[in-house]
Scaffold this motif. Sequence first.
Motif, PDB file in Angstrom:
ATOM      1  N   VAL A 148       0.850  -1.192   0.000  1.00 34.28           N
ATOM      2  CA  VAL A 148       0.000   0.000   0.000  1.00 34.28           C
ATOM      3  C   VAL A 148       0.888   1.246   0.000  1.00 34.28           C
ATOM      4  CG1 VAL A 148      -1.700   1.344   1.292  1.00 34.28           C
ATOM      5  CG2 VAL A 148      -1.905  -1.148   1.190  1.00 34.28           C
ATOM      6  N   VAL A 149       0.536   2.235  -0.846  1.00 32.73           N
ATOM      7  CA  VAL A 149       1.246   3.504  -0.905  1.00 32.73           C
ATOM      8  C   VAL A 149       0.217   4.627  -0.875  1.00 32.73           C
ATOM      9  CG1 VAL A 149       2.749   5.000  -2.283  1.00 32.73           C
ATOM     10  CG2 VAL A 149       3.168   2.550  -2.234  1.00 32.73           C
ATOM     11  N   ARG A 150       0.539   5.714  -0.192  1.00 33.51           N
ATOM     12  CA  ARG A 150      -0.306   6.906  -0.185  1.00 33.51           C
ATOM     13  C   ARG A 150       0.387   7.974  -1.018  1.00 33.51           C
ATOM     14  NH1 ARG A 150      -2.493   7.354   6.057  1.00 33.51           N
ATOM     15  NH2 ARG A 150      -2.668   5.115   6.426  1.00 33.51           N
ATOM     16  N   THR A 151      -0.385   8.615  -1.912  1.00 30.90           N
ATOM     17  CA  THR A 151       0.232   9.561  -2.833  1.00 30.90           C
ATOM     18  C   THR A 151      -0.594  10.835  -2.987  1.00 30.90           C
ATOM     19  OG1 THR A 151      -0.858   8.494  -4.711  1.00 30.90           O
ATOM     20  CG2 THR A 151       1.390   7.781  -4.195  1.00 30.90           C
ATOM     21  N   SER A 152       0.083  11.881  -3.410  1.00 31.25           N
ATOM     22  CA  SER A 152      -0.555  13.129  -3.805  1.00 31.25           C
ATOM     23  C   SER A 152       0.355  13.805  -4.817  1.00 31.25           C
ATOM     24  CB  SER A 152      -0.772  14.051  -2.603  1.00 31.25           C
ATOM     25  OG  SER A 152      -1.121  15.357  -3.035  1.00 31.25           O
ATOM     26  N   THR A 153      -0.196  14.114  -5.977  1.00 34.57           N
ATOM     27  CA  THR A 153       0.604  14.834  -6.972  1.00 34.57           C
ATOM     28  C   THR A 153       0.701  16.315  -6.620  1.00 34.57           C
ATOM     29  OG1 THR A 153      -1.366  15.175  -8.362  1.00 34.57           O
ATOM     30  CG2 THR A 153      -0.026  13.218  -8.800  1.00 34.57           C
ATOM     31  N   VAL A 154      -0.121  16.762  -5.681  1.00 33.29           N
ATOM     32  CA  VAL A 154      -0.073  18.162  -5.236  1.00 33.29           C
ATOM     33  C   VAL A 154       1.080  18.377  -4.262  1.00 33.29           C
ATOM     34  CG1 VAL A 154      -1.328  19.983  -4.008  1.00 33.29           C
ATOM     35  CG2 VAL A 154      -2.548  18.475  -5.604  1.00 33.29           C
ATOM     36  N   THR A 155       1.219  17.503  -3.286  1.00 36.11           N
ATOM     37  CA  THR A 155       2.263  17.643  -2.264  1.00 36.11           C
ATOM     38  C   THR A 155       3.519  16.844  -2.574  1.00 36.11           C
ATOM     39  OG1 THR A 155       1.470  15.780  -0.926  1.00 36.11           O
ATOM     40  CG2 THR A 155       0.436  17.934  -0.551  1.00 36.11           C
ATOM     41  N   GLY A 156       3.419  15.894  -3.513  1.00 35.95           N
ATOM     42  CA  GLY A 156       4.559  15.032  -3.814  1.00 35.95           C
ATOM     43  C   GLY A 156       4.645  13.804  -2.922  1.00 35.95           C
ATOM     44  N   LEU A 157       3.666  13.616  -2.042  1.00 35.31           N
ATOM     45  CA  LEU A 157       3.655  12.464  -1.149  1.00 35.31           C
ATOM     46  C   LEU A 157       3.701  11.156  -1.930  1.00 35.31           C
ATOM     47  CD1 LEU A 157       3.173  11.257   1.747  1.00 35.31           C
ATOM     48  CD2 LEU A 157       0.721  11.323   1.185  1.00 35.31           C
ATOM     49  N   GLY A 158       4.641  10.281  -1.568  1.00 32.73           N
ATOM     50  CA  GLY A 158       4.700   8.932  -2.117  1.00 32.73           C
ATOM     51  C   GLY A 158       5.326   8.795  -3.485  1.00 32.73           C
ATOM     52  N   ILE A 159       5.662   9.889  -4.156  1.00 34.47           N
ATOM     53  CA  ILE A 159       6.186   9.804  -5.522  1.00 34.47           C
ATOM     54  C   ILE A 159       7.540   9.099  -5.551  1.00 34.47           C
ATOM     55  CG2 ILE A 159       6.895  11.095  -7.559  1.00 34.47           C
ATOM     56  CD1 ILE A 159       3.874  11.126  -6.953  1.00 34.47           C
ATOM     57  N   GLU A 160       8.441   9.471  -4.641  1.00 35.84           N
ATOM     58  CA  GLU A 160       9.754   8.822  -4.610  1.00 35.84           C
ATOM     59  C   GLU A 160       9.628   7.347  -4.231  1.00 35.84           C
ATOM     60  OE1 GLU A 160      12.610  10.033  -5.633  1.00 35.84           O
ATOM     61  OE2 GLU A 160      11.524  11.861  -6.208  1.00 35.84           O
ATOM     62  N   GLU A 161       8.687   7.044  -3.355  1.00 37.22           N
ATOM     63  CA  GLU A 161       8.454   5.646  -2.961  1.00 37.22           C
ATOM     64  C   GLU A 161       8.013   4.818  -4.169  1.00 37.22           C
ATOM     65  OE1 GLU A 161       5.866   3.066   0.331  1.00 37.22           O
ATOM     66  OE2 GLU A 161       5.689   5.256   0.246  1.00 37.22           O
ATOM     67  N   MET A 162       7.152   5.389  -5.006  1.00 37.09           N
ATOM     68  CA  MET A 162       6.708   4.674  -6.202  1.00 37.09           C
ATOM     69  C   MET A 162       7.850   4.493  -7.196  1.00 37.09           C
ATOM     70  SD  MET A 162       2.828   5.933  -6.998  1.00 37.09           S
ATOM     71  CE  MET A 162       2.629   4.594  -8.161  1.00 37.09           C
ATOM     72  N   LYS A 163       8.681   5.528  -7.339  1.00 36.85           N
ATOM     73  CA  LYS A 163       9.837   5.407  -8.231  1.00 36.85           C
ATOM     74  C   LYS A 163      10.714   4.232  -7.832  1.00 36.85           C
ATOM     75  CE  LYS A 163      10.519  10.259  -9.600  1.00 36.85           C
ATOM     76  NZ  LYS A 163      11.462  11.411  -9.516  1.00 36.85           N
ATOM     77  N   ALA A 164      10.945   4.079  -6.538  1.00 39.93           N
ATOM     78  CA  ALA A 164      11.796   2.993  -6.052  1.00 39.93           C
ATOM     79  C   ALA A 164      11.183   1.631  -6.370  1.00 39.93           C
ATOM     80  CB  ALA A 164      12.012   3.139  -4.544  1.00 39.93           C
ATOM     81  N   LYS A 165       9.867   1.523  -6.262  1.00 42.74           N
ATOM     82  CA  LYS A 165       9.193   0.252  -6.531  1.00 42.74           C
ATOM     83  C   LYS A 165       9.227  -0.098  -8.019  1.00 42.74           C
ATOM     84  CE  LYS A 165       5.941   0.652  -2.643  1.00 42.74           C
ATOM     85  NZ  LYS A 165       6.536  -0.458  -1.879  1.00 42.74           N
ATOM     86  N   MET A 166       9.321   0.916  -8.878  1.00 47.51           N
ATOM     87  CA  MET A 166       9.268   0.705 -10.315  1.00 47.51           C
ATOM     88  C   MET A 166      10.609   0.355 -10.934  1.00 47.51           C
ATOM     89  SD  MET A 166       6.732   3.830 -11.362  1.00 47.51           S
ATOM     90  CE  MET A 166       6.708   3.352 -13.080  1.00 47.51           C
ATOM     91  N   GLU A 167      11.671   0.523 -10.199  1.00 46.73           N
ATOM     92  CA  GLU A 167      13.022   0.359 -10.747  1.00 46.73           C
ATOM     93  C   GLU A 167      13.182  -0.991 -11.441  1.00 46.73           C
ATOM     94  OE1 GLU A 167      16.738   1.721 -11.686  1.00 46.73           O
ATOM     95  OE2 GLU A 167      15.316   2.824 -10.433  1.00 46.73           O
ATOM     96  N   GLY A 168      13.476  -0.953 -12.763  1.00 52.14           N
ATOM     97  CA  GLY A 168      13.760  -2.149 -13.528  1.00 52.14           C
ATOM     98  C   GLY A 168      12.577  -3.058 -13.770  1.00 52.14           C
TER      99      GLY A 168
END
Length: 310
Positions: free
Chosen positions: A153-173
């Motif tokens: 589970v991840v919590r995100t907001s494109t307004v505040t940037g919440l969770g964006i870096e966490e998602m990037k890490a999960k997407m690697e490769g």
Amino acid sequence: MSSLVIKSTGSWYDVRQDDGTVVQCRLRGQFRIKGIKSTNPVVVGDWVDFEMENDGTGTITKIAPRRNYIERKSTNLSKITHIIAANIDLAFLVVTLKEPRTSLGFIDRFLVSAESFRIPVCLVFNKMDLYDDQELEMVDLLGALYKNIGYDVVRTSTVTGLGIEEMKAKMEGRVCLFSGHSGTGKSALIKSIDPSLDIRVGEISKQHLKGKHTTTFAEMFPMAGGFMMDTPGIKEFGLIQYSKEEIKDYFPEIRAYNNKCKFDNCIHHHEPGCAVQQAVEEGLICETRYQNYLSILLDDDMKVADWQLE
């Protein structure tokens, strides 16, 4: 040499070769994938062989076997499936508590489709900046529910940037699918992860508080040694191909009790000595999830259970 389908517009497919060049291709004649009855014989994520034509386009001659895919019923009245994407390493299901609201019935049906191929799913609770205290508490409850079952589970907001870096890490490769209702913010999330991408981001209909379709066709983009798939919003998620014996295997918390019932062929509905029904009564299995299991088992959309925000 096989090439990757990175965009599907229904009759034309963008196919990416190893050197990064993209060729627009069509299917040859009445080409069909053996054993798969779907509205779309070629989907984003497929690996295909093609032959170049004199006009610079290509003709697909072969489709490699898929290691997995996510599919749903194509329409309410149809017995034909629609494949969303294929060959997925991780699926992000983007959900929102409002503008628009994602039901648990929708979530649980998507998870069943993913579980049938053991595709890992991460639930993305998006638009966290919009929620009041009661809705934030609901995110806590839902997050705990699905984490206990085994989902990320991840919590995100494109307004505040919440969770964006966490998602990037999960997407690697990895090859990652983004799916969910229209308006939940899939495209906005992808653009936040990689601002260089030319992706349309839409608005919510103020009249109906539902999303407008901004992603018209499924498309995938290179990122961090992998790919991310942006797909059109889904209004409903129907399932048609699973037997009653299979469905119990696609709810992880129910699957854990499959060998503990009195009868080996128990489908956890009304049978005596059912360990699953007992676990529900004891609070070991969430009542809402169990009701959604029954709605899929009995093919009864009227009995879909959901959390109430009121």
